[in-house]
Design an enzyme around this catalytic site. Structure first.
Site, PDB file in Angstrom:
ATOM      1  N   ASP A 220      -4.604 -85.018 -56.655  1.00  0.00           N
ATOM      2  CA  ASP A 220      -5.132 -84.082 -55.659  1.00  0.00           C
ATOM      3  C   ASP A 220      -4.397 -82.744 -55.705  1.00  0.00           C
ATOM      4  O   ASP A 220      -3.902 -82.244 -54.679  1.00  0.00           O
ATOM      5  CB  ASP A 220      -5.047 -84.667 -54.246  1.00  0.00           C
ATOM      6  CG  ASP A 220      -5.536 -86.096 -54.168  1.00  0.00           C
ATOM      7  OD1 ASP A 220      -6.460 -86.446 -54.923  1.00  0.00           O
ATOM      8  OD2 ASP A 220      -4.982 -86.868 -53.368  1.00  0.00           O
TER       9      ASP A 220
ATOM     10  N   ASP B 142      -7.328 -84.298 -46.170  1.00  0.00           N
ATOM     11  CA  ASP B 142      -7.779 -83.329 -47.180  1.00  0.00           C
ATOM     12  C   ASP B 142      -7.965 -81.920 -46.620  1.00  0.00           C
ATOM     13  O   ASP B 142      -9.058 -81.345 -46.691  1.00  0.00           O
ATOM     14  CB  ASP B 142      -9.083 -83.800 -47.828  1.00  0.00           C
ATOM     15  CG  ASP B 142      -8.921 -85.066 -48.632  1.00  0.00           C
ATOM     16  OD1 ASP B 142      -7.787 -85.551 -48.746  1.00  0.00           O
ATOM     17  OD2 ASP B 142      -9.933 -85.578 -49.146  1.00  0.00           O
TER      18      ASP B 142
ATOM     19  N   SER C 150     -13.177 -86.228 -44.981  1.00  0.00           N
ATOM     20  CA  SER C 150     -13.419 -87.028 -46.168  1.00  0.00           C
ATOM     21  C   SER C 150     -14.440 -88.095 -45.860  1.00  0.00           C
ATOM     22  O   SER C 150     -14.280 -88.860 -44.910  1.00  0.00           O
ATOM     23  CB  SER C 150     -12.104 -87.681 -46.629  1.00  0.00           C
ATOM     24  OG  SER C 150     -12.347 -88.596 -47.676  1.00  0.00           O
TER      25      SER C 150
ATOM     26  N   GLU D  94     -15.420 -85.486 -50.403  1.00  0.00           N
ATOM     27  CA  GLU D  94     -14.065 -85.288 -49.913  1.00  0.00           C
ATOM     28  C   GLU D  94     -13.444 -84.103 -50.626  1.00  0.00           C
ATOM     29  O   GLU D  94     -14.080 -83.445 -51.450  1.00  0.00           O
ATOM     30  CB  GLU D  94     -13.224 -86.548 -50.120  1.00  0.00           C
ATOM     31  CG  GLU D  94     -13.067 -86.980 -51.570  1.00  0.00           C
ATOM     32  CD  GLU D  94     -12.319 -88.299 -51.708  1.00  0.00           C
ATOM     33  OE1 GLU D  94     -12.183 -89.013 -50.706  1.00  0.00           O
ATOM     34  OE2 GLU D  94     -11.871 -88.602 -52.824  1.00  0.00           O
TER      35      GLU D  94
END
Length: 444
Positions: free
Chosen positions: A30, A219, A236, A287
């Site tokens: 990520d 997120d 998400s 997401e």
């Protein structure tokens, strides 16, 4: 998107620079990219405290930013999130007491079903930005808990590499039963309540599922718009991707910005607490929102599918003239869903969002043996000061299990203003965004 084919040929036949550079790979899930001008260095921050830095976007060095508490620069992952540095917030010029234990809130989701909570695997997808008003590096971090007991918290530091100290939560999810909401800032936002408002009374099983209507607060993506206002998108799967306006002076939500309830049931698109929905909903896959202003448009990236090597993870793109939407794709289809639809995989019933990249096996110099990419996603993107735009994402590979690494590709705009990614990863090529926009790079 036919015009993007020219970019494919351009970068397929241009000489590659791989042999001239020592590509040092890094594992950061990520990855969220940020530029540190003093040291002329790019940083990426990812889940579970993974981080790395580079000056050329090819040779990466991993590091871990330390946490800080009032008493230590070497705080544990448990103690770092229990005591906020900020215990008062302002609304309408009035100061209110508010102290939130992010660790214990996330722990509730496990406790209610008799499981043990371990925060070590639950620090998800941070986003770091330089706050011009605070003169601080601000990290927005998801402290994830089961059953939507999650929060996005703000940590700050004087140095981009830390130590970072927990300040206060920005937004909290999972207050669907009893008086749990009393431990959140819900009443600070919407006023004192004798009981939890009906729209939030969503149990975690059956037709009254919290995740069909409301977000799981993970997120985050924080950005300045072109007018200097500070925003955060978040969420998400579950109830979709939402957006709040932040207070630049504190880095937290702006408690003086109000949102008028719009819609009803699972179709609510504006909520006084969660803000404005900009994508997804009804448990549709989506997401890792990331928003960047490029060439006259705010581009919203959302990743669909499952992150596993066989999960079909892929990046989809929407755009808007305004930071808070509406966001649409190249077919002018809005990013918000009005009912559940499968939107990824071979049996997808909905294909909205421009798919900027795709998985592949062996292909030219890009993939040999077991290097074909799978499940590319949870990206960030940066319109950099060097005149180029870079897409940064993590990817898994064929025949390598769940091993993953970071990749960087240049991105350009076609004549319609949509984004196209160069097919080969960035290895120092000199072409810039303006070159593509102003000169014909290949014969017709």
């Amino acid at each position: 998107m036919v015009k993007c084919i020219l970019l494919f040929y351009l970068f397929t036949f241009l000489p590659l620079c791989v042999s001239a550079y020592d590509l040092k790979r890094v594992t950061v899930h990520d990855p969220s990219i940020v530029w540190e001008p003093a040291s002329q260095t790019y940083y990426i921050f990812g889940s579970h405290r993974a981080a790395a830095k580079t000056t050329d976007l090819m040779s990466w060095t991993a590091f871990t930013a330390p946490w800080q508490t009032a008493n230590s620069d070497d705080a544990s992952n448990v103690t770092a999130f229990t005591t906020p540095a900020v215990t008062k917030v302002k609304k309408g010029g009035v100061e209110y007491d508010f102290a939130f234990n992010a660790h214990d809130w996330a722990k509730r989701g496990s406790t209610r079903v008799g499981n043990t909570y371990d925060v070590n695997g639950m620090m998800w997808a941070p986003d770091v930005i330089w706050n011009k008003a605070m003169q601080k590096w601000c990290m927005y971090l998801s402290i994830n808990g089961y059953y939507w007991y999650s929060s996005i918290i703000l940590l700050t530091s004087d140095n981009i590499e830390g130590p970072y100290r927990y300040q206060s939560p920005v937004v909290i999810s999972g207050f669907f039963e009893g008086d749990a909401y009393k431990d959140t800032d819900l009443e600070l936002v919407i006023g004192a309540q004798s009981s939890l408002p009906e729209r939030y009374k969503m149990v975690d099983i059956g037709p009254g599922n919290w995740g069909e209507r409301w977000p799981n607060n993970i997120d985050p993506c924080v950005f300045y718009d072109e007018e200097g206002r500070l925003w955060m998108s978040y969420g998400s799967w579950s109830g979709g991707i939402w957006m709040l306006e932040l207070d630049e002076t504190t880095g937290l939500r702006d408690y003086d910005v109000t949102y008028e309830l719009t819609g009803e049931g699972n179709g609510i698109t504006v909520d006084p607490y969660f803000g404005k929905k900009i994508a997804g909903g009804y448990y549709v896959s989506g997401e890792a929102s990331y928003i960047e202003y490029i060439g006259g448009w705010y581009f919203l990236f959302v990743t669909y599918g499952g992150l596993e090597a066989s999960g079909g993870y892929q990046m989809r793109v929407f755009r808007s003239e305004k930071p808070d939407g509406p966001y649409v794709d190249a077919r002018n289809t809005e990013a918000i869903f009005k009912s559940y639809k499968l939107n990824y995989g071979a049996n997808a019933a909905d294909n909205r969002g421009v798919n900027i990249f795709g998985a592949y096996g062996e292909w030219g110099n890009q993939a040999k043996g077991n290097s074909g990419e799978r499940s590319q996603g949870h990206n960030s993107i940066i319109a950099a000061e060097d005149g180029r735009t870079y897409l940064v994402y993590h990817t898994r590979f064929q025949n390598r299990g769940e091993e993953h690494e970071v990749r960087v590709h240049q991105v350009f705009q076609n004549e319609d203003g949509w984004l196209c990614a160069a097919p080969f990863e960035y290895t120092g090529e000199q072409v810039k965004s303006a070159d593509i926009a102003t000169t014909q790079q290949v014969a017709t």
